[in-house]
Each structure stands twice: as structure tokens, then as C-alpha cells.
Design an enzyme around this catalytic site. Structure first.
Site, short mmCIF file in Angstrom:
data_model
loop_
_atom_site.label_atom_id
_atom_site.label_comp_id
_atom_site.label_asym_id
_atom_site.label_seq_id
_atom_site.Cartn_x
_atom_site.Cartn_y
_atom_site.Cartn_z
N GLU A 146 0.86 -1.19 0.00
CA GLU A 146 0.00 0.00 0.00
C GLU A 146 0.89 1.24 0.00
O GLU A 146 1.44 1.61 1.04
CB GLU A 146 -0.88 -0.05 1.26
CG GLU A 146 -2.02 0.95 1.27
CD GLU A 146 -2.73 0.97 2.61
OE1 GLU A 146 -2.14 0.52 3.61
OE2 GLU A 146 -3.88 1.45 2.68
N ASP A 296 -15.64 -1.36 11.10
CA ASP A 296 -15.59 -1.30 12.56
C ASP A 296 -16.56 -0.27 13.12
O ASP A 296 -16.66 -0.10 14.33
CB ASP A 296 -14.15 -1.02 13.03
CG ASP A 296 -13.61 0.30 12.50
OD1 ASP A 296 -14.30 0.95 11.67
OD2 ASP A 296 -12.50 0.69 12.91
N GLY A 297 -17.28 0.41 12.25
CA GLY A 297 -18.24 1.41 12.71
C GLY A 297 -17.57 2.75 13.01
O GLY A 297 -18.25 3.74 13.27
N HIS A 299 -14.35 3.80 11.15
CA HIS A 299 -13.79 4.31 9.88
C HIS A 299 -14.88 4.79 8.93
O HIS A 299 -14.67 5.73 8.15
CB HIS A 299 -12.98 3.21 9.17
CG HIS A 299 -11.61 3.03 9.72
ND1 HIS A 299 -11.35 2.47 10.94
CD2 HIS A 299 -10.40 3.38 9.20
CE1 HIS A 299 -10.05 2.46 11.16
NE2 HIS A 299 -9.44 3.01 10.12
N ASP A 321 -8.07 -3.98 7.76
CA ASP A 321 -7.03 -2.95 7.87
C ASP A 321 -6.51 -2.92 9.31
O ASP A 321 -6.17 -1.85 9.85
CB ASP A 321 -7.53 -1.58 7.45
CG ASP A 321 -6.40 -0.63 7.06
OD1 ASP A 321 -6.63 0.59 7.05
OD2 ASP A 321 -5.28 -1.11 6.80
N LEU A 356 -7.13 8.64 11.72
CA LEU A 356 -7.24 7.20 11.90
C LEU A 356 -6.01 6.51 11.30
O LEU A 356 -5.54 6.87 10.23
CB LEU A 356 -8.49 6.67 11.20
CG LEU A 356 -9.81 6.89 11.94
CD1 LEU A 356 -10.98 6.56 11.02
CD2 LEU A 356 -9.86 6.03 13.19
N GLY A 358 -5.78 2.90 11.53
CA GLY A 358 -6.08 1.49 11.30
C GLY A 358 -7.09 1.04 12.33
O GLY A 358 -7.57 1.83 13.14
#
Lengths: 435, 282
Positions: A146, A296-297, A299, A321, A356, A358
Site C-alpha cells: 500500500e 468497525d463502525g 472508519h 485494515d 485514523l 487502522g
């Protein structure tokens, strides 16, 4: 078929609800031998063989093992960390691979964030394709690299000092990543690039030719730049919504690719989503790429997940991630050489900021969240973590499927999609359950 | 011959499955004295097979000492083709029960010498002491197995060219493409079926009504090969109301009244199934 019949043990799973052909099927059985799912009819009529071992699923849902195509590490280990001996790094990789089995992740793409060439030269050879094993760990499907050919504007937690452009073409890429990139999908399965970076668009077809999945992300691309990247051969969007321009109604940016109608229709369905009700053509593969979603709610808001999913259901791929903090208590950890802090929601931010870095979510929790956020069916939720990522990598004949010929990576789930048992190549994994 | 009339397909399937189960249990098969069963394919027996699977799963019936012989198989289709009769039998019955693979016999439509395959099939039946009960269906043209109109009533297992009507009827299993339907099949003969110690034929649906009428109210005739059951000492036909539409009212009333007498006589389970035949005098 095989010329000589194998005499090894044949196993048969009974009392199961199987995910077959996009449906949950009751009165069917799953047979496997030598780590592969088999069709027992030939064995019955030609070799007069019956099952040697019966496994009673007691009514559980039996589904393919989950695939995670974007995960940066876990248990304090970061795949981009190149300190220490090769032996130590190999042990670290094995630790993560072993730990992931507990969450039903039977195959994954170790993800390496933007790093200097020395780092890639050291770690990429250790992340080559490697068969899974119930005792030793989850299967490695090749690395997901990435960056560093990504946008300064959308760096997320990456170190922008290392970012570069591709103005000299493919040789810049070979120089940045080292000789492993030449091995194509044996070593590198997915590469995330930003299409607006100089030279990247023209390199996309070269990378695709090496059988590497080109993913667009960490980018400030406009809708037309993103669509051009897809016409050039990009088949995945990296964690949709995150590290890209937000949706604007007059320039929807990379997110707007989900609404594209006139992308070129692929001839070969390999590595393209199947047609759905929202596809431009119902009887041809979908020309839009797959897209990763972190569920995850944190991100992505659950409503955004739902909007994206119903815009393009067959393209949705759940990714964690997850970073090195996965599986560990709250605290401060390292990612690509920077300090990240994990809060009580399990979200990781660059220490002292709101950026953020990860997640610490597991793939099986992702499937449960996804089902709750979108209210989709069990089959749809499971396929987003099995069939679709397998299609991204062009391996849906052997991963993410319970059809004969598939690898016997299996999960037994209850009706809440919680993991009861895990099998890798037909061998059971010992689960440490805290219940 | 006995004719049992039931309301619909499900009741017919239940009756036949129950009958087969009771016959096997009364026979009490062992390794030295297995129960030899003849089996059909098609839509008629599916309900019966489902019920037999249920009996196995509930523990009421074991197929451990049951030997089966299927009626027919297409020529030239691979054994694991979705439309082969091997696949049909695996999917609908063998996959779900405890039958031993070596006890299952289905004609091999890909054998290098088809005639030898047919002769060997007859020999295998003889070696296990003949068939105890042959289950069958009937085509709209009154055929049993692939013994189409005109087949000799003394025929044995052989290669047959399929009638055009049969090919059309089968096209629905080959994506509606007549070109894909096999033109040849291996089939047991009329006499092979009638050599069994008992023959049980399932007939459901209004489209079979004419065939049923021809087979039981008119003479034994090679144009309606199921009519050979009239010469069998122990024949049983189980049918639904719709398939009786072409029968004389008198015929239907006659068989229903016999059964009414039966129910009165065998109200308890004390009379065995064999005694029923003794009483009725087929």
C-alpha cells in the site's frame, strides 16, 4: 480427474447447513479428502468408497474460511517492521498467521504500508505465497503493498517523506519495491496506488500484466481520474471512503466509481464482480471494480456502509485494515514507524491526533457488523468476506467456495455468525475460546 | 393385480415408501439373504425416495443388506453428468442412506461392449437370486423403463433407441435442446421386470390416465407395455385420483371397495402383508 485414486482418509460433514451456490442448503453433505473438497459420487460408483470419518456439525452453518486482503499486522507485530534478524521477522509473521486462525481468517494478504526500498527488500521475500496449516497458521496469499505511490493529501498514517512518483515508468516501481515485484502474484497480490500521481496511470496495465491486482486508494483523484484508472486495469478500490476525497454531488471522486455506467465491459469474468441488479448489464460481468470496506463502525458510518453496499452489492469486500494492536489490550503501538494509540472503541489514531491509523477489528466481527449495518442476508454478509475477496485475487475456484475442487478451509458458525470450529485444508484448528 | 387409489402425489409416495419399508422389514434381510430391489428414475419416484430417506434417518429402515438394480441409463452420457441416472440416484437416494456401493447396480452407458453389459446385468440379477420387488413408473405412452410401444413383452436387458415422444419429454432436463438429449439407452426388458417376485408401479397425474386405462382395462398389448402386469402373480399399482380419470367408474369403485374390506380386516397390525395377498387372491 486423478489417474490413480488416493487412499487417504475421506471425511464427510453431516447435519450442516451449507453455503452452496449463493444459498443456505439443508439436506446436503460436504465431503473432503487430502485437504480438498470433493464430489463423492465418483468415489461411490467407481471406487466403492464411503466416508472414513463423519463430522457432525449439529446444525451449524458451514461456510468457507474468511479471507482478509488488507491487514497490517497484529499481536504487537507490524509487517512493515524490518528491525531484527530475518529469523525474528519470520517468527513474527508466523505469530500473526497463527493468531488469525482464531478469528476464522484462513487466508490473508499481509499489508505493508509505504516504506523505503530497504524495508521491502527485507520483508517482501518473507511474505510470499505460503500454504495454510491448521497448526502453523493462516494461508498467505501474497503481500498487499500500500503506497508509496500515493497522494500526500490523503496519506492517512503513512510517512509522506517516502512517497514518490512514477514518472520514469515501471522501473521506478521495480526500484522502489525490489526484485519481489518482478515475481508478480507469487510475491505481491495487490498494490495500492493513487492514479493522479504522475506516471501511475500508464504503469497500471504493466502491473496488471504481472497478475497483480491494482487497487486505487490514498488518493485525491477526481471521478474521471478514478474511472480512467479502472479502464486501464484497476480492479479494486482500497478501503472505500477512507483516504480519498469525500463524496461531492458534482464530483463524486473515487467513491463515485460505484455509480459508473460506461466503464468498458470485461470479456473475462475473472477478477470482476458478478452482475447484480445495479449492474449496467445483467448478463455480463460488472465493469465496476471491487471495493474494500472497513466495518468497525469508526472508519465508516454504518449508514455509509449501507449506501455503498446497495449501490454495488457484488463488489463489496470486507477488510479489517487491522494494525499491530489487534489482539492486544488498549495502549500505544507502532505502525510503519509511528506511534498510534488505541482507544476504547478499538480505533487506532496517530498519537495526539484525530487521524485514523487502522483498526483492531477482526474479520469475523466485521462480518457480524456488516450484517447489522446493512441488514443484508447471512449469505451476503459471508460472501463479502469469502467469495468476493477470492474473486479479487482470481482464486474463487479454490478459496471462498464449498464447491468440489475448493480448498477445505471451513468455518462452523452459529446463527449469530459466531465461530464454533475452524478447519484449514481439512484439519481442525484448536480454538482458545474464552467462553 | 391390486390397485390402490390415493388422493394425490404425496399420499401415493407415502404409501409406496411405507410398503417398501414394511416389505424389507418383514423380509429381515441378512448378508446371506439380501433384499433385492429394482428401482426407477424420473419424477414419479422422487417423493417415495424422500420418504425412504426419512425412514433411514429416523432409524426405522436400514439399507445395509439391500441390493439395488436400476432400470435404465442413457448411452454416452458421462456417469457424473448432471442428467445421468447415476447422478439422479446418488442425489435422490444413495447419498442419504447407508447402502453399500458394491450393492448398487446401474447399467453403464459407456461400456465398450453394450450388449455384453446388458447380458452381464441379467447375469448379476440371477446371481443374487432374482429381484424381490421391482418399483416402477409408467410413461404417458404406457411404457415401463424404456420399453416403448412395440417392445416385445418377452424382452430382456438391451440397447434401445428412444421414441421421439420420450426425447421430447426428456428435453426439459437438457435445457430444452432436443439435440442434447441422448438417443440411445440401456434398459431392462419387460420380462426382466415381470420376472421379479413382485412389481409395484406408481402412477400419478392426469396425463397418465389414458395409459393406466389401457394397461388395466384392456388386453395385454405390446403397445402399452405396462399391461404385462396383468400376467404377473403379484402386481400392485398405486395411483392418484387424477390418473383414474379415464377408468370406468365401475373399475374404480371395485378396487376401492376391495380396499375398504381390507381396512376392516387388517385394522390391527396382526395380519402380515403377505396375508393380504392371500385374502384378496390376485
Amino acid at each position: 480427474m486423478v489417474a490413480t485414486a488416493s487412499s487417504s482418509k475421506i471425511s464427510k460433514i453431516v447435519n450442516a447447513r451449507l453455503l452452496l451456490d449463493h444459498k443456505i442448503v439443508q439436506d446436503s453433505y460436504l465431503w473432503f479428502q487430502d485437504g480438498k473438497i470433493i464430489h463423492p459420487q465418483n468415489l461411490f460408483f467407481d471406487q466403492h468408497r464411503d466416508a472414513d470419518e463423519i463430522i457432525d456439525a449439529k446444525g451449524a452453518l458451514v461456510v468457507p474460511g474468511y479471507l482478509d486482503i488488507q491487514i497490517n499486522g497484529g499481536y504487537g507485530i507490524d509487517f512493515a517492521d524490518n528491525e531484527g534478524s530475518l529469523e525474528k521477522i519470520q517468527d513474527d509473521i508466523n505469530t500473526v498467521a497463527k493468531g488469525l486462525l482464531q478469528y476464522g481468517c484462513t487466508a490473508f494478504c499481509p499489508t505493508v504500508v509505504s516504506s523505503a526500498p530497504e524495508v521491502y527488500n527485507k520483508v517482501l521475500p518473507l511474505l510470499n505465497k505460503r500454504k495454510g496449516d491448521a497448526k502453523k497458521g493462516s494461508e498467505i496469499l501474497g503481500a498487499h503493498i500500500e503506497g508509496p505511490f500515493i497522494s500526500h493529501e490523503k496519506k492517512g498514517a503513512h510517512n509522506q517523506a517516502i512517497f514518490r512518483t512514477g514518472k520514469n515508468g515501471i522501473c521506478e516501481f521495480d526500484e522502489a519495491y525490489g526484485p519481489e515485484l518482478m515475481k508478480g502474484s507469487e510475491a505481491v497480490s495487490i498494490i495500492t496506488v493513487a492514479p493522479e500521481i504522475e506516471g501511475v496511470i500508464d504503469v497500471i496495465p504493466e502491473l496488471a500484466k504481472r497478475d497483480i491486482c491494482v487497487s486505487i486508494g490514498h488518493s485525491a483523484a477526481t471521478i474521471s481520474e478514478a474511472e480512467t484508472a479502472v479502464t486501464k486495469g484497476a480492479t479494486l478500490i482500497t478501503h472505500l471512503f477512507n483516504a480519498m476525497l469525500p463524496f461531492h454531488h458534482r464530483d463524486p471522486g473515487m467513491i463515485g466509481v460505484l455509480g459508473a455506467v460506461d466503464l468498458p465491459v470485461p470479456e473475462d469474468p475473472l477478477r470482476h464482480p458478478a452482475a447484480s441488479n445495479t449492474s449496467p448489464y445483467r448478463n455480463k460481468p460488472d465493469p465496476r471494480p471491487f471495493y474494500g470496506l472497513i466495518v468497525d463502525g469508526v472508519h465508516v458510518h454504518p449508514n455509509s456502509v449501507r449506501i455503498a453496499y446497495y449501490a454495488h452489492p457484488k463488489g463489496c469486500v470486507l477488510v479489517t485494515d487491522a494494525l499491530s494492536a489487534l489482539g492486544l489490550p488498549r495502549g500505544v503501538y507502532s505502525l510503519g514507524g509511528r506511534d498510534v494509540e488505541v482507544d476504547d472503541n478499538g480505533a487506532a489514531y496517530i498519537k495526539g491526533t484525530n487521524t485514523l491509523a487502522g483498526s483492531t477489528i477482526t474479520i469475523d466481527q466485521s462480518v457480524r457488523n456488516f450484517r447489522n449495518f446493512t441488514k443484508c442476508t447471512m449469505v451476503e454478509a459471508i460472501e463479502a468476506a469469502t467469495l468476493h475477496p477470492a474473486q479479487v485475487l482470481g482464486i474463487s475456484d479454490r478459496k471462498g467456495t464449498l464447491n468440489p475442487g475448493g480448498d477445505a478451509d471451513l468455518l462452523f458458525l452459529n446463527d449469530d455468525l459466531e465461530i464454533q470450529r475452524v478447519f484449514v485444508y481439512g484439519e481442525e484448528v484448536e480454538l482458545h475460546k474464552n467462553k | 393385480m391390486r390397485l390402490i387409489i390415493r388422493e394425490d402425489y404425496d399420499e401415493v409416495s407415502n404409501y409406496v415408501a411405507n410398503y417398501v419399508k414394511e416389505r424389507i422389514k418383514q423380509f429381515a434381510p441378512t448378508a446371506d439373504r439380501p433384499f433385492v430391489l429394482g428401482l426407477p428414475t424420473g419424477s414419479s419416484p422422487i417423493g417415495t425416495y424422500n420418504k425412504l430417506v426419512d425412514f433411514f434417518k429416523s432409524g426405522e429402515l436400514s439399507f445395509e443388506h439391500v441390493i439395488t438394480f436400476n432400470m435404465d441409463e442413457y448411452v454416452g452420457l458421462p456417469k457424473n453428468h448432471p442428467q445421468s441416472y447415476h447422478t439422479f440416484m446418488w442425489t435422490n437416494l444413495f447419498a442419504h442412506i447407508n447402502i453399500k456401493a458394491e450393492n448398487v447396480h446401474i447399467l453403464d452407458g459407456n461400456a465398450p461392449d453394450l450388449d455384453a453389459e446388458c447380458k452381464e446385468f441379467e447375469a448379476k440379477i440371477a446371481r443374487v437370486g432374482g429381484i424381490e420387488l421391482f418399483l416402477g413408473g409408467i410413461g404417458p405412452d404406457g411404457h415401463i423403463a424404456f420399453n416403448e410401444p412395440g417392445s416385445s413383452l418377452t424382452s430382456r436387458t438391451r440397447v434401445k433407441t428412444l421414441a421421439y415422444e420420450t426425447i421430447i419429454a426428456n428435453a426439459r432436463f437438457f435445457e430444452g435442446d432436443i439435440g442434447k438429449v441422448p438417443k440411445l439407452a440401456l434398459t431392462v426388458g419387460v420380462a426382466t421386470v415381470m420376472d421379479a417376485r413382485e412389481v409395484v408401479v406408481t402412477i400419478t397425474g392426469a396425463h397418465k390416465a389414458i395409459a393406466l386405462a389401457k394397461c388395466i382395462e384392456e388386453g395385454v398389448n405390446h403397445m402399452w407395455t405396462v399391461s404385462a402386469i396383468q400376467m404377473h402373480p403379484k402386481g400392485l399399482i398405486v395411483c392418484d385420483e387424477d390418473s383414474t380419470l379415464e377408468l370406468h367408474v365401475k373399475t374404480v369403485k371395485y378396487f376401492k371397495s376391495i380396499e375398504h374390506v381390507h381396512q376392516a380386516l387388517i385394522g390391527t397390525e396382526n395380519l402380515s402383508l403377505q396375508d393380504i395377498f392371500f385374502f384378496v387372491g390376485t
